[in-house]
Design an enzyme around this catalytic site. Structure first.
Site, PDB file in Angstrom:
ATOM      1  N   GLU A 105      99.710 131.025  70.175  1.00  0.00           N
ATOM      2  CA  GLU A 105      98.739 131.315  71.252  1.00  0.00           C
ATOM      3  C   GLU A 105      99.456 131.521  72.584  1.00  0.00           C
ATOM      4  O   GLU A 105      99.177 130.819  73.550  1.00  0.00           O
ATOM      5  CB  GLU A 105      97.756 130.139  71.405  1.00  0.00           C
ATOM      6  CG  GLU A 105      96.993 129.749  70.169  1.00  0.00           C
ATOM      7  CD  GLU A 105      96.186 128.450  70.366  1.00  0.00           C
ATOM      8  OE1 GLU A 105      96.205 127.865  71.470  1.00  0.00           O
ATOM      9  OE2 GLU A 105      95.548 128.018  69.400  1.00  0.00           O
ATOM     10  N   GLY A 163     100.484 132.831  76.244  1.00  0.00           N
ATOM     11  CA  GLY A 163      99.877 133.491  77.393  1.00  0.00           C
ATOM     12  C   GLY A 163     100.968 133.894  78.379  1.00  0.00           C
ATOM     13  O   GLY A 163     101.355 135.061  78.476  1.00  0.00           O
ATOM     14  N   ARG A 164     101.501 132.888  79.052  1.00  0.00           N
ATOM     15  CA  ARG A 164     102.466 133.130  80.119  1.00  0.00           C
ATOM     16  C   ARG A 164     103.658 133.980  79.671  1.00  0.00           C
ATOM     17  O   ARG A 164     104.091 134.881  80.385  1.00  0.00           O
ATOM     18  CB  ARG A 164     102.980 131.772  80.631  1.00  0.00           C
ATOM     19  CG  ARG A 164     103.783 131.851  81.914  1.00  0.00           C
ATOM     20  CD  ARG A 164     104.436 130.493  82.240  1.00  0.00           C
ATOM     21  NE  ARG A 164     103.578 129.374  82.054  1.00  0.00           N
ATOM     22  CZ  ARG A 164     102.884 128.770  83.027  1.00  0.00           C
ATOM     23  NH1 ARG A 164     102.996 129.190  84.262  1.00  0.00           N
ATOM     24  NH2 ARG A 164     102.112 127.727  82.747  1.00  0.00           N
ATOM     25  N   CYS A 179      92.077 128.901 105.778  1.00  0.00           N
ATOM     26  CA  CYS A 179      92.104 127.744 106.684  1.00  0.00           C
ATOM     27  C   CYS A 179      92.385 126.451 105.933  1.00  0.00           C
ATOM     28  O   CYS A 179      91.507 125.592 105.778  1.00  0.00           O
ATOM     29  CB  CYS A 179      90.788 127.656 107.418  1.00  0.00           C
ATOM     30  SG  CYS A 179      90.475 129.171 108.319  1.00  0.00           S
ATOM     31  N   TYR A 209      98.054 133.445  85.075  1.00  0.00           N
ATOM     32  CA  TYR A 209      97.375 132.419  85.875  1.00  0.00           C
ATOM     33  C   TYR A 209      97.385 132.780  87.357  1.00  0.00           C
ATOM     34  O   TYR A 209      97.408 131.909  88.221  1.00  0.00           O
ATOM     35  CB  TYR A 209      98.002 131.038  85.625  1.00  0.00           C
ATOM     36  CG  TYR A 209      98.069 130.691  84.154  1.00  0.00           C
ATOM     37  CD1 TYR A 209      96.903 130.439  83.436  1.00  0.00           C
ATOM     38  CD2 TYR A 209      99.278 130.669  83.459  1.00  0.00           C
ATOM     39  CE1 TYR A 209      96.946 130.157  82.076  1.00  0.00           C
ATOM     40  CE2 TYR A 209      99.335 130.397  82.098  1.00  0.00           C
ATOM     41  CZ  TYR A 209      98.161 130.141  81.410  1.00  0.00           C
ATOM     42  OH  TYR A 209      98.202 129.867  80.078  1.00  0.00           O
TER      43      TYR A 209
HETATM   44  N1  LLP Z   1      96.508 127.607  73.966  1.00  0.00           N
HETATM   45  C1  LLP Z   1      95.828 126.649  74.614  1.00  0.00           C
HETATM   46  C2  LLP Z   1      94.902 125.807  73.869  1.00  0.00           C
HETATM   47  C3  LLP Z   1      96.020 126.463  76.002  1.00  0.00           C
HETATM   48  O1  LLP Z   1      95.360 125.506  76.629  1.00  0.00           O
HETATM   49  C4  LLP Z   1      96.932 127.303  76.697  1.00  0.00           C
HETATM   50  C5  LLP Z   1      97.136 127.145  78.134  1.00  0.00           C
HETATM   51  C6  LLP Z   1      97.599 128.304  75.977  1.00  0.00           C
HETATM   52  C7  LLP Z   1      97.365 128.422  74.605  1.00  0.00           C
HETATM   53  C8  LLP Z   1      98.564 129.264  76.617  1.00  0.00           C
HETATM   54  O2  LLP Z   1      99.688 128.615  77.075  1.00  0.00           O
HETATM   55  P1  LLP Z   1     100.936 129.431  77.678  1.00  0.00           P
HETATM   56  O3  LLP Z   1     101.568 130.215  76.562  1.00  0.00           O
HETATM   57  O4  LLP Z   1     100.429 130.306  78.749  1.00  0.00           O
HETATM   58  O5  LLP Z   1     101.829 128.366  78.194  1.00  0.00           O
HETATM   59  N2  LLP Z   1      97.301 127.250  85.115  1.00  0.00           N
HETATM   60  C9  LLP Z   1      98.576 126.718  84.679  1.00  0.00           C
HETATM   61  C10 LLP Z   1      98.765 126.840  83.200  1.00  0.00           C
HETATM   62  C11 LLP Z   1      97.662 126.183  82.406  1.00  0.00           C
HETATM   63  C12 LLP Z   1      97.818 126.371  80.923  1.00  0.00           C
HETATM   64  C13 LLP Z   1      96.568 126.022  80.214  1.00  0.00           C
HETATM   65  N3  LLP Z   1      96.600 126.206  78.795  1.00  0.00           N
HETATM   66  C14 LLP Z   1      99.684 127.432  85.450  1.00  0.00           C
HETATM   67  O6  LLP Z   1      99.390 128.270  86.292  1.00  0.00           O
HETATM   68  O7  LLP Z   1     100.853 127.117  85.250  1.00  0.00           O
END
Ligand code: LLP
Length: 427
Positions: A286, A288-289, A355, A383
């Site tokens: 899964e 994302g980043r 602000c 994000y």
């Molecule tokens: N799967 C689940 C269940 C998740 O909660 C997340 C991210 C991902 C996959 C994706 O994770 P990644 O591959 O992106 O690390 N807003 C924060 C990051 C929060 C991540 C939340 N969950 C930031 O800006 O660093």
């Protein structure tokens, strides 16, 4: 390879100078590189292929929350991506972008009845369930609809992801998942429910992990559980390891995606050989980043240079409402001037017009800039836009996707009228 680089002294996204984008679309603006997206997704897809996996035995479910623009989802969907969603809204986005619901997994601790109904009506691949009450609700909703809900339990393997506490999710004391010790009893509950079909097991231990050791430790713990469940007659058909691989923000050295996947598949293949399994367990990721983070920048214009008593400020037209990560996590994003100038550098805090003292994008950066210059806030693809808000009645930024030498508007800038269109006065 970075798809944001200087050509003749001007920072470009692929072959488009960011000056041109500012002129055409204004600022602040998020800019994504299609080539970077494709390349990052391919690092997952190619590693799966290299280890003999096809769509039936490995699926990359892009985590929609990291960047949910329809064009981003569409590009990834066409490459074969599945999607990890956390709301009904994200499911509707995936469908609007042409994504297949049969490749959607639904994560999150608080799914509503309406969200379950929506997901069941589209026959999504799987619900990642996080508690016993959620199992009961899903069973009831599926029963009312005459459906059988495919379920994976999110198990909390209790490993330390060694990342920022706000984005670490695999430890005992946070709200996510079912405790490792309770997993077996929770699976027994699930297996006994008539409208639930147990199909998988999943975890997600945190985000921005530079080292894959905690992820591999989590895989070991899940494999152990799968064996225990098999002895109880509960068959697990897929193993979902979540997202979490980090990116380079500031001299970070994240593990290469291909290497990480190789180690995961090696582990799983060894276990499969030991257990004489004929069909390989399906593996889900899964991310994302690691797919979208370094595929995007936030373009902003310096409005004023202000020399305070102890600090210099570059006041720009992007703010914490556009990019929340610095204010929320003290996150570090690179700042690159779009034009390379021959001036003496000075140290600046890059701040927005909101602000709040917390409204900063970067602190103590050596920059060669003057009023009216453009800056690119780097690594802002994940994000960034998805966490943006309308605080201070600021319309959300425009979004552009660059493909080679073309810049496409993929989301219009919000106008003030858009922001209060849903509001009304008392009669
Ligand atoms: N799967 C689940 C269940 C998740 O909660 C997340 C991210 C991902 C996959 C994706 O994770 P990644 O591959 O992106 O690390 N807003 C924060 C990051 C929060 C991540 C939340 N969950 C930031 O800006 O660093």
């Amino acid at each position: 390879m970075s798809h944001f680089s200087y050509k003749d002294g001007v920072l470009c996204a692929e072959n488009v100078p960011l000056t041109q984008i500012a002129q055409q679309f204004g600022t602040p603006t998020y800019i994504y590189s299609k080539a970077a997206l494709v390349e990052n997704f391919s690092s997952y897809a190619d590693a799966c292929k290299k280890h003999g996996r096809n769509e039936e035995t490995a699926l990359v479910c892009y985590s929609v929350k990291s960047n949910s623009n329809l064009a981003v989802l569409n590009v990834l969907g066409k490459l074969g991506s599945g999607f990890d969603i956390v709301s009904g809204g994200e499911l509707l986005r995936v469908l609007a972008a042409g994504g297949s619901p049969r490749k959607v997994i639904f994560s999150g601790v608080g799914k509503s009845r309406e969200e379950m109904q929506l997901a069941l009506s589209h026959d999504i691949l799987c619900f990642n369930v996080e508690s016993i009450p959620e199992l009961h609700r899903l069973n009831a909703v599926a029963g009312e609809m005459g459906k059988l809900a495919s379920v994976s339990l999110r198990v909390n393997p209790n490993v330390d992801a060694k990342t920022h506490p706000y984005i670490s999710t695999g430890l005992k004391d946070n709200k996510f998942g079912v405790a490792y010790e309770d997993a077996l009893t929770t699976y027994r509950v699930a297996a006994a429910l008539p409208n639930i079909s147990v199909t998988g097991i999943d975890c997600h231990i945190g985000s921005q992990l530079l080292d894959d050791a905690p992820l591999l430790e989590a895989v070991d713990k899940l494999i152990e559980l799968i064996d225990t469940l098999a002895n109880e007659g509960i068959a697990i058909h897929h193993l979902d390891i979540g997202g979490g691989i980090g990116i380079n923000y500031d001299n970070d050295k994240p593990v290469a995606v291909g290497d990480y996947l190789s180690r995961v598949f090696a582990k799983i293949d060894a276990w499969r050989a030991k257990n004489h399994q004929d069909t390989p367990i399906k593996v889900l990721f899964e991310p994302g980043r690691s797919i979208v983070g370094n595929a995007g920048v936030l373009l902003t214009e310096v409005q004023y240079i202000k020399h305070g008593e102890t600090k210099n400020f570059a006041i720009v037209d992007a703010a914490m409402n556009d990019l929340m990560r610095p204010a929320m996590y003290e996150a570090w994003h690179g700042v690159q001037p779009v034009l390379q100038r021959e001036l003496a550098a000075q140290t600046y805090d890059v701040v927005g017009p909101v602000c709040e003292s917390g409204d900063w994008l970067a602190r103590s950066r050596e920059l060669t800039i003057q009023q009216g210059d453009l800056l690119a806030i780097m690594s802002a693809g994940a994000y960034g836009m998805t966490m943006s808000s309308n605080y201070n009645t600021r319309g959300r930024a425009a979004e552009i996707m660059v493909d080679g030498a073309s810049a496409h508007l993929i989301r219009k800038r919000e106008s003030a009228a858009d922001l209060f269109a849903l509001e009304s006065l008392l009669p």
